[in-house]
Write an enzyme that holds these catalytic residues in place. Structure first.
Site: not given
Ligand code: UD1
Length: 379
Positions: A221
């Protein structure tokens, strides 16, 4: 005597298994009726960085974390939006509650957002999983870690490299506490539940592991691996090659799912499923022949279990998993990933050991520092 209010911050999936054992250790000591610990009031703040049921709620339920006292519901956004939204929402809570300590874990955007907000209001901050460094400033997590450590009053360290890194950055020793790994506390207590057959694995995972004696598990991811199509396809070439030798289960993170759809990519040769909860994941990887990942936590969990792990990254902030454990740093070169996988599948994988203090008692040590350290004035 004054009640000391402690806020525990949970924002994203990898945070939940880190706060769970600390909150429980605190509750346990309170139930034992120990004097000082009864003066702590624990509050849980969920920032809402992760919000899907299978990225958040399932972890609270399975790990027995109490309902959050506050949910900031910030959701997704750019780094600035997400960090800024957490800060603005958390500041209001802090001004209302005036806690005596804010405990943050890990390295996600919620970690730096909450520590910075608290510190600027003169509230002390404790960082659990302090001192880890990948020395790669292109990783958002590395920026989050360095800044959080710089402003934290208490630094709880999981592995020896963390102590070295903090000392090299000039941190005074009295702020550093080598306590071990709370993630392993959670792993150990939940392994007991799986062994005690208190948990029934979901069909998505159960059918896969039931049908396959030898299998691999994969997670992917990181933006650096999934946001760039060329990089992603290079990694996928290796995954397909390994998948032709051993079936691979791949719970797909929402970010990765979205990128695959943007790329118009239809993967085959691997069993893709939606994100799964903690117990399903543990059921899957604990008996895997190998794990392919770019996660931080899985590198540690596989090391504890002695499961070979191929880390699809150029660096790791968790060097003990390579030096002591069963982790390999492969980068994104398909040849290198495949050659390590072959070594493992041919039974030539390394035999690791468990790093010091990964013994299920890290949370107890943290609570001991909070209760009997000199953080609070007990007069
Ligand atoms: C975040 C953390 C990363 C961790 C990861 C675990 C930061 C900078 N990154 O990355 O260190 O390893 O979490 O998962 O804080 N989304 C959903 N549903 C959710 C959450 C996210 O659909 O419940 C999707 C959204 O499109 C979002 C994307 O995932 O934009 C990324 O989510 P985000 O929290 O920005 O970062 P992660 O890639 O999950």
């Amino acid at each position: 005597m004054k009640k000391f209010v402690i806020h525990f911050i949970a924002g994203a999936r990898p945070n939940f298994m880190k706060i769970a054992p600390i909150v429980k250790a605190m509750e346990r000591r309170q139930q034992e009726g120990e004097g000082r610990v009864n003066n702590f009031q624990v509050k849980i703040v969920h920032t809402g960085q992760h919000y899907d049921k299978n990225m958040s709620e399932v972890f609270f339920r399975e790990l027995g974390i109490p309902e959050p006292d506050y949910n900031l519901e910030v959701g997704s956004g750019s780094h600035a939006e997400q960090t800024g939204n957490v800060m603005m929402a958390f500041e209001k809570i802090l001004l209302k509650d005036r806690p005596d300590l804010v405990v943050v874990v890990g390295d996600v955007n919620s970690t730096i957002a909450c520590s910075l907000t608290a510190k600027k209001l003169g509230i002390r901050v404790a960082h659990v999983e302090a001192g880890l460094r990948s020395f790669d400033m292109e990783m958002p997590e590395e920026i989050n870690r360095i800044l959080t450590d710089r402003i934290s009053d208490l630094l709880f360290v999981t592995e020896e490299s963390g102590i070295t890194n903090l000392k090299n950055e000039g941190v005074s020793e009295d702020r550093i506490h080598f306590v071990g790994n709370v993630m392993i506390d959670t792993l150990m207590s939940n392994l007991e539940k799986l062994d005690g057959e208190e948990y029934e694995v979901s069909p998505a995972v159960g059918n896969f592991i039931g049908e396959n004696i030898d299998y691999g598990v994969m997670t992917l991811h990181r933006p650096s691996n999934v946001d760039d199509k060329d990089v992603f396809l290079r990694i996928w070439a290796a995954v397909q090659e390994i998948g032709s030798k051993i079936p691979i289960l791949f719970p797909v993170h929402p970010r990765t799912r979205a990128r695959m759809s943007d790329f118009g990519f239809k993967p085959d040769g691997v069993q893709l499923i939606d994100p799964i909860g903690y117990m399903d994941m543990l059921s899957a990887f604990r008996k895997a022949k190998l794990v392919l990942t770019d996660s931080g936590g899985l590198q540690e969990e596989t090391t504890y279990l002695g499961v070979p792990c191929i880390t699809i990254r150029e660096n790791t902030e968790r060097p003990s998993t390579i030096e002591i454990g069963t982790n390999y740093l492969a980068g994104t070169d398909p040849d290198k990933i495949c050659s390590i996988a072959n070594e493992i599948l041919e039974g030539r994988g390394k035999k690791g050991q468990i790093p010091p203090l990964w013994d299920g008692k890290a949370a107890e040590r943290i609570v001991e520092v909070l209760v009997n350290g000199n953080i609070f004035s007990w007069k």
